[in-house]
Enzyme design. Structure first.
Site, mmCIF file in Angstrom:
data_model
loop_
_atom_site.group_PDB
_atom_site.id
_atom_site.type_symbol
_atom_site.label_atom_id
_atom_site.label_comp_id
_atom_site.label_asym_id
_atom_site.label_seq_id
_atom_site.Cartn_x
_atom_site.Cartn_y
_atom_site.Cartn_z
ATOM 1 N N ARG A 284 -17.410 2.108 -13.699
ATOM 2 C CA ARG A 284 -18.465 1.212 -13.210
ATOM 3 C C ARG A 284 -17.791 -0.034 -12.648
ATOM 4 O O ARG A 284 -17.300 -0.863 -13.409
ATOM 5 C CB ARG A 284 -19.377 0.858 -14.388
ATOM 6 C CG ARG A 284 -20.710 0.266 -14.020
ATOM 7 C CD ARG A 284 -21.354 -0.351 -15.253
ATOM 8 N NE ARG A 284 -20.654 -1.556 -15.643
ATOM 9 C CZ ARG A 284 -20.493 -1.981 -16.887
ATOM 10 N NH1 ARG A 284 -20.968 -1.312 -17.900
ATOM 11 N NH2 ARG A 284 -19.831 -3.094 -17.144
ATOM 12 N N HIS A 288 -22.660 -4.329 -15.850
ATOM 13 C CA HIS A 288 -23.698 -3.381 -16.272
ATOM 14 C C HIS A 288 -24.957 -3.520 -15.407
ATOM 15 O O HIS A 288 -25.497 -2.544 -14.901
ATOM 16 C CB HIS A 288 -24.032 -3.623 -17.751
ATOM 17 C CG HIS A 288 -25.170 -2.798 -18.260
ATOM 18 N ND1 HIS A 288 -25.075 -1.440 -18.423
ATOM 19 C CD2 HIS A 288 -26.426 -3.146 -18.618
ATOM 20 C CE1 HIS A 288 -26.237 -0.972 -18.867
ATOM 21 N NE2 HIS A 288 -27.065 -1.991 -18.990
ATOM 22 N N TYR A 297 -15.526 -8.664 -21.261
ATOM 23 C CA TYR A 297 -15.045 -7.537 -22.079
ATOM 24 C C TYR A 297 -14.054 -6.603 -21.369
ATOM 25 O O TYR A 297 -13.679 -5.571 -21.904
ATOM 26 C CB TYR A 297 -16.227 -6.726 -22.627
ATOM 27 C CG TYR A 297 -17.230 -6.258 -21.584
ATOM 28 C CD1 TYR A 297 -16.994 -5.107 -20.843
ATOM 29 C CD2 TYR A 297 -18.399 -6.972 -21.342
ATOM 30 C CE1 TYR A 297 -17.896 -4.670 -19.895
ATOM 31 C CE2 TYR A 297 -19.317 -6.556 -20.399
ATOM 32 C CZ TYR A 297 -19.061 -5.402 -19.675
ATOM 33 O OH TYR A 297 -19.961 -4.974 -18.735
HETATM 34 C C1 LIG Z 1 -32.651 4.199 -26.794
HETATM 35 C C2 LIG Z 1 -32.009 2.985 -26.196
HETATM 36 N N1 LIG Z 1 -31.177 2.223 -26.923
HETATM 37 C C3 LIG Z 1 -30.601 1.136 -26.395
HETATM 38 C C4 LIG Z 1 -30.855 0.776 -25.099
HETATM 39 C C5 LIG Z 1 -30.214 -0.485 -24.522
HETATM 40 N N2 LIG Z 1 -29.219 -0.108 -23.513
HETATM 41 C C6 LIG Z 1 -29.528 -0.168 -22.208
HETATM 42 S S1 LIG Z 1 -28.262 0.350 -21.256
HETATM 43 C C7 LIG Z 1 -27.271 0.627 -22.577
HETATM 44 C C8 LIG Z 1 -25.859 1.162 -22.393
HETATM 45 C C9 LIG Z 1 -25.854 2.553 -21.856
HETATM 46 O O1 LIG Z 1 -24.574 2.954 -21.530
HETATM 47 P P1 LIG Z 1 -24.292 4.358 -20.877
HETATM 48 O O2 LIG Z 1 -25.127 5.415 -21.506
HETATM 49 O O3 LIG Z 1 -22.833 4.570 -20.900
HETATM 50 O O4 LIG Z 1 -24.826 4.235 -19.390
HETATM 51 P P2 LIG Z 1 -24.416 3.231 -18.230
HETATM 52 O O5 LIG Z 1 -25.302 2.015 -18.363
HETATM 53 O O6 LIG Z 1 -22.977 2.905 -18.374
HETATM 54 O O7 LIG Z 1 -24.732 3.962 -16.983
HETATM 55 C C10 LIG Z 1 -27.930 0.304 -23.760
HETATM 56 C C11 LIG Z 1 -27.345 0.413 -25.101
HETATM 57 C C12 LIG Z 1 -31.736 1.595 -24.364
HETATM 58 N N3 LIG Z 1 -32.005 1.351 -23.090
HETATM 59 N N4 LIG Z 1 -32.291 2.684 -24.921
#
Ligand SMILES: Cc1ncc(C[n+]2csc(CCOP(=O)(O)OP(=O)(O)O)c2C)c(N)n1
Length: 388
Positions: A284, A288, A297
């Site tokens: 990425r 985020h 980080y």
């Molecule tokens: C069930 C749930 N728990 C926590 C969150 C908060 N949250 C939003 S994005 C994220 C990180 C997700 O990371 P990843 O799956 O690696 O996807 P990326 O954002 O890197 O595409 C979190 C913990 C959420 N959206 N849904």
């Protein structure tokens, strides 16, 4: 102290127990010889095509299409990010650096298939043919997803992590029961693989041999949590073995390789071979979302190392070297991307026409007394404003 009256029975030797013969070291009657999980295991290195001898067999038409979409996709990402800074888009989870996965996932599907995206995958939806403004509606802050999922065969962009996965399995399984030739491709991030929904979806998919492909974009982080803190598995693709499906590992910045691996997985699902878990190793490049500061980080050196492995550049270099792309081709792709960006800018700069009464319109078939009261209050307030 009162003496215990409990008597302790001596442990009987095993041979005196009824059915002791069954305790002999023979396999239980239901035990079938274990099949070698090796075919399910991913390769030790992510699969690559660009920059390897395998690139010689590339289909020029498909590669040019992938390239044009990569260029457009990069521009879409930078434009959407700019719109957040201008207050025209509430939030944007950029897929800059991950365009190869987004583009390949969209192009590998037939029109009759279904795409199940996460919040980061608006680009995949756009490449599949969705209007970019519709794709950004939810992220703009509207209450609805912005498009008809059935019309486009794109499920709503899922913000709760991994919830799109069981949806995809359910749809794929139902299609199979009905005899419909449909494959579902579900996208999820590395962080999403720690969710219970990931486990349940993969387990059911494998047991039912559902025609579904799981694409994990391992972009290194779940917001600020690096992969090493997310899992102790040798790779995310290894998780497939425990469910009884093949796991494939692919260079997620190599659009030709991602397309090839996904095409094989889709074909396998279509002929009744069941699901596949594909882990695409990518990065990425942006934070985020626009609400995150990634410098807190991760270091610049890591980001720069990935910049040298840019998905758009990798494809451009390969096609140019092989004579499949010339200066005109590059210019055309860039101009088409600029046209898309200008149009997106213009349309997103127009204020959306919103009816506040919509707040009450689509949640309950029969509104509660409390909601009816609030609705009447808002109606009266809006009417009073109109009269002013
Ligand atoms: C069930 C749930 N728990 C926590 C969150 C908060 N949250 C939003 S994005 C994220 C990180 C997700 O990371 P990843 O799956 O690696 O996807 P990326 O954002 O890197 O595409 C979190 C913990 C959420 N959206 N849904």
């Amino acid at each position: 102290m009162k003496k215990s009256t409990m008597t302790v029975r001596p442990v009987e030797p095993a041979q005196d127990l009824p059915g002791a013969a069954a305790y002999r070291p023979v396999p239980p009657p239901a035990w079938k010889p274990r099949t070698d999980p090796a075919p399910l295991l991913p390769d030790s290195e992510p699969h690559r095509v660009l920059g390897t001898a395998a690139a010689a067999r590339l289909d020029a038409g498909l590669m040019r299409r992938l390239y044009a979409e990569l260029v457009r996709g990069r521009r879409y990402n930078t434009q959407a990010t700019a719109l957040t800074k201008q207050g025209r888009l509430a939030v944007y989870p950029s897929s800059t650096g991950q365009e190869a996965c987004e583009v390949a996932a969209a192009l590998v599907l037939e029109e009759r298939d279904w795409l199940f995206p996460s919040y980061r995958d608006t680009l995949a939806a756009v490449v599949r043919g969705l209007d970019p403004v519709q794709a950004l509606t939810l992220l703009r802050g509207d209450w609805h997803t912005g498009y008809d999922p059935r019309e486009h065969r794109i499920a709503p962009l899922c913000t709760p992590l991994a919830t799109q996965l069981p949806h995809a399995v359910g749809l794929a399984h139902a299609a199979r029961l009905k005899g419909d030739d449909v494959v579902a491709l579900a996208m999820v991030g590395d962080g999403g693989t720690s969710e219970g929904d990931f486990h349940e979806a993969l387990n059911f998919a494998a047991v039912w041999r559902a025609p579904v492909v799981f694409l994990v974009q391992n972009n290194g982080f779940a917001i600020s949590v690096p992969l090493a803190k997310q899992t102790a598995a040798p790779s995310l693709a290894h998780k497939a073995v425990g469910y009884g499906m093949p796991g494939r590992l692919v260079d997620g910045n190599d659009a030709a390789a991602v397309h090839e691996v996904l095409a094989e997985a889709v074909a396998r699902a279509r002929r009744g071979g069941g699901p596949t878990l594909v882990e695409a190793v990518t990065y990425r490049m942006d934070a985020h979302t626009n609400a995150d500061d990634a410098t807190r980080y991760r270091g610049d050196a890591e980001v720069e190392a990935w910049r040298a492995h840019d998905p758009v550049q990798l494809m451009e270099r390969e096609l140019t070297e092989r004579g499949m792309l010339d200066e005109d081709g590059v210019r055309e792709a860039r101009e088409a991307a600029e046209t898309m960006a200008a149009e997106l800018r213009e349309r997103m700069n127009a204020d959306p026409v919103l009816d506040p009464m919509d707040l009450f319109a689509h949640v309950y078939a029969e509104k509660t007394a409390h909601l009816r009261e609030q609705e009447a209050l808002l109606r009266a307030e809006l009417d009073a404003e109109d009269e002013r």
